[in-house]
Design a protein around this motif. Structure first.
Motif, PDB file in Angstrom:
ATOM      1  N   LEU A 339      -7.206  -5.630  30.172  1.00  0.00           N
ATOM      2  CA  LEU A 339      -7.841  -4.635  31.636  1.00  0.00           C
ATOM      3  C   LEU A 339      -8.562  -3.262  30.455  1.00  0.00           C
ATOM      4  O   LEU A 339      -9.296  -3.529  31.720  1.00  0.00           O
ATOM      5  CB  LEU A 339      -6.732  -4.239  32.214  1.00  0.00           C
ATOM      6  CG  LEU A 339      -6.788  -5.359  33.361  1.00  0.00           C
ATOM      7  CD1 LEU A 339      -5.834  -4.734  34.379  1.00  0.00           C
ATOM      8  CD2 LEU A 339      -6.792  -6.243  34.075  1.00  0.00           C
ATOM      9  N   GLY A 340      -8.137  -3.139  29.261  1.00  0.00           N
ATOM     10  CA  GLY A 340      -9.247  -1.902  29.021  1.00  0.00           C
ATOM     11  C   GLY A 340      -8.713  -0.632  29.632  1.00  0.00           C
ATOM     12  O   GLY A 340      -9.478   0.221  29.787  1.00  0.00           O
ATOM     13  N   VAL A 341      -7.656  -0.721  30.015  1.00  0.00           N
ATOM     14  CA  VAL A 341      -7.247   0.599  30.510  1.00  0.00           C
ATOM     15  C   VAL A 341      -6.107   1.099  29.932  1.00  0.00           C
ATOM     16  O   VAL A 341      -5.270   1.189  28.850  1.00  0.00           O
ATOM     17  CB  VAL A 341      -6.032   0.329  31.431  1.00  0.00           C
ATOM     18  CG1 VAL A 341      -5.021   1.835  32.562  1.00  0.00           C
ATOM     19  CG2 VAL A 341      -5.968  -0.118  32.742  1.00  0.00           C
ATOM     20  N   PRO A 342      -6.290   2.773  29.205  1.00  0.00           N
ATOM     21  CA  PRO A 342      -6.170   3.593  28.552  1.00  0.00           C
ATOM     22  C   PRO A 342      -4.800   3.921  27.936  1.00  0.00           C
ATOM     23  O   PRO A 342      -4.341   4.315  29.670  1.00  0.00           O
ATOM     24  CB  PRO A 342      -6.805   4.854  28.941  1.00  0.00           C
ATOM     25  CG  PRO A 342      -7.394   4.910  30.100  1.00  0.00           C
ATOM     26  CD  PRO A 342      -7.814   3.529  30.225  1.00  0.00           C
ATOM     27  N   LEU A 343      -4.224   4.546  27.152  1.00  0.00           N
ATOM     28  CA  LEU A 343      -2.411   4.250  26.987  1.00  0.00           C
ATOM     29  C   LEU A 343      -2.706   5.759  26.597  1.00  0.00           C
ATOM     30  O   LEU A 343      -3.217   6.549  25.750  1.00  0.00           O
ATOM     31  CB  LEU A 343      -1.780   3.378  26.163  1.00  0.00           C
ATOM     32  CG  LEU A 343      -2.003   1.775  26.423  1.00  0.00           C
ATOM     33  CD1 LEU A 343      -1.442   0.980  25.067  1.00  0.00           C
ATOM     34  CD2 LEU A 343      -0.935   0.947  27.385  1.00  0.00           C
TER      35      LEU A 343
END
Length: 360
Positions: A339-343
């Motif tokens: 989803l392109g969610v930052p880690l």
């Protein structure tokens, strides 16, 4: 992402309690995010946290909206039959409140100590939480202890499903309760009590509800666990993306099969409050910080279990290494990458609670 064909869709039964922080599950279904990830989520409202726990353990539910501390209570065997559970992701931060009877709330507003106000009652004070090892019990006990009370001795603690708490307070059966919204809001709406502190003030950005499942589900069906995580993570992101999205979620939550209270009341709980700091507000995503399964959060919960004498100290100085099997960071990372969610770039997070105690 291309929606899979209908014959490739996997149906999962997911339980939830009638609370605002079940919103990501409803959003995932209403927006079709489950279908986008090859799933069909069938949502089931539960009567109590104990019923939800039992149905998750029996296999009637594949996954559930659950309190993080409930999961760890079951895992350690102090919150019911011991079972191996897994936390796929966090669903929210903050969003709970402690509500007192009007007379006790007024005493605090006038500057009296809670201890003196409770001593003036004709009987031992009665406070409700929602599950013996749940987050609501821990917020309540932490707050009472910070005010100089011993929650194991100075009060009688009872367990009630959240929807029953406002009426029990109105009937004089309780002196206060801790629960997720909208039940503090409902108590105020019917004149049963007043919220005296929100959980985000006790611990800014505290962990709360999680997406939980059985360990064998997470370990033996990793692609399914990742798909479920991705669908709900996308819903969390949607809820935080625009205020109008929460207004829409309030409409869904107002339906009888969800919470069944007026949409405007639910929307008021979902909206930012005047004077509320950013870290104290209800957050569903917060660029992924609300969703990452932080093992350090689990250590705080276990520390509270030990503080109240429910759990012995970790043997052999292992620092509760088994938490890495509960908090499924691999499934979450795969979903976030999709989803392109930052880690996060740090291995754990640190916090300072309202009594200035540091954690992490």
């Amino acid at each position: 992402m291309t929606t899979p064909p209908a014959d490739a869709v996997r149906t999962l039964d997911v339980g939830f309690m009638p609370l605002l922080d079940a919103a990501p599950l409803l959003a995932a279904v209403r927006l079709g995010l489950d279908r986008r990830h090859g799933l069909s989520l069938r949502l089931h409202r539960q009567a109590s946290w104990a019923v939800l726990r039992d149905r998750l353990l029996s296999g009637e539910l594949d996954a559930a909206h659950a309190m993080a501390a409930l999961v760890l209570g079951v895992q350690t065997g102090i919150g019911g039959p011991q079972a191996d559970l897994a936390i796929l992701m966090g669903l929210n931060r903050n969003g709970q409140a402690i509500t007192l009877s009007p007379s006790l709330a007024q005493a605090l507003a006038e500057g009296r100590s809670l201890a003196s106000a409770l001593r003036a009652l004709p009987r031992k004070p009665v406070f409700a939480q929602t599950f013996p090892t749940g987050t609501h019990a821990l917020w309540l006990y932490y707050w009472l202890a910070a005010l100089g009370l011993d929650p194991m001795r100075d009060i009688e603690a009872v367990t009630l499903p959240p929807p029953l708490m406002p009426q029990a307070l109105a009937a004089g059966e309780l002196d206060g309760f801790c629960a997720g919204e909208p039940w503090g809001e409902q108590a105020e709406a019917i004149g049963a009590g007043r919220r005296v502190i929100r959980s985000g003030r006790i611990w800014s950005g505290h962990p709360e509800k999680v997406l939980a499942t059985r360990r064998d589900f997470a370990a033996l069906q990793p692609e399914l666990a990742t798909a479920l995580t991705a669908a709900v993570l996308e819903a969390c992101r949607w809820l935080d993306a625009d205020p109008s999205h929460r207004e829409q979620a309030a409409q869904w939550l107002a339906e009888p099969e969800a919470i069944g209270l007026p949409a405007e009341r639910l929307a008021a709980c979902l909206a930012p409050r005047e004077g509320e700091l950013a870290g104290e507000a209800l957050r569903f995503h917060a660029d992924g910080d609300a969703n990452f399964p932080w093992i350090s959060d689990g250590r705080w919960f276990l520390g509270q279990f030990r503080r109240w004498g429910w759990l012995p100290a970790a043997a052999g100085g292992d620092d509760d290494a088994w938490l890495a099997d509960v908090y499924r960071r691999d499934s979450y990372r795969q979903a976030a990458l999709q989803l392109g969610v930052p880690l996060p770039v740090v291995p754990s997070r640190a916090s300072v609670l309202f009594d200035r105690r540091e954690w992490g």
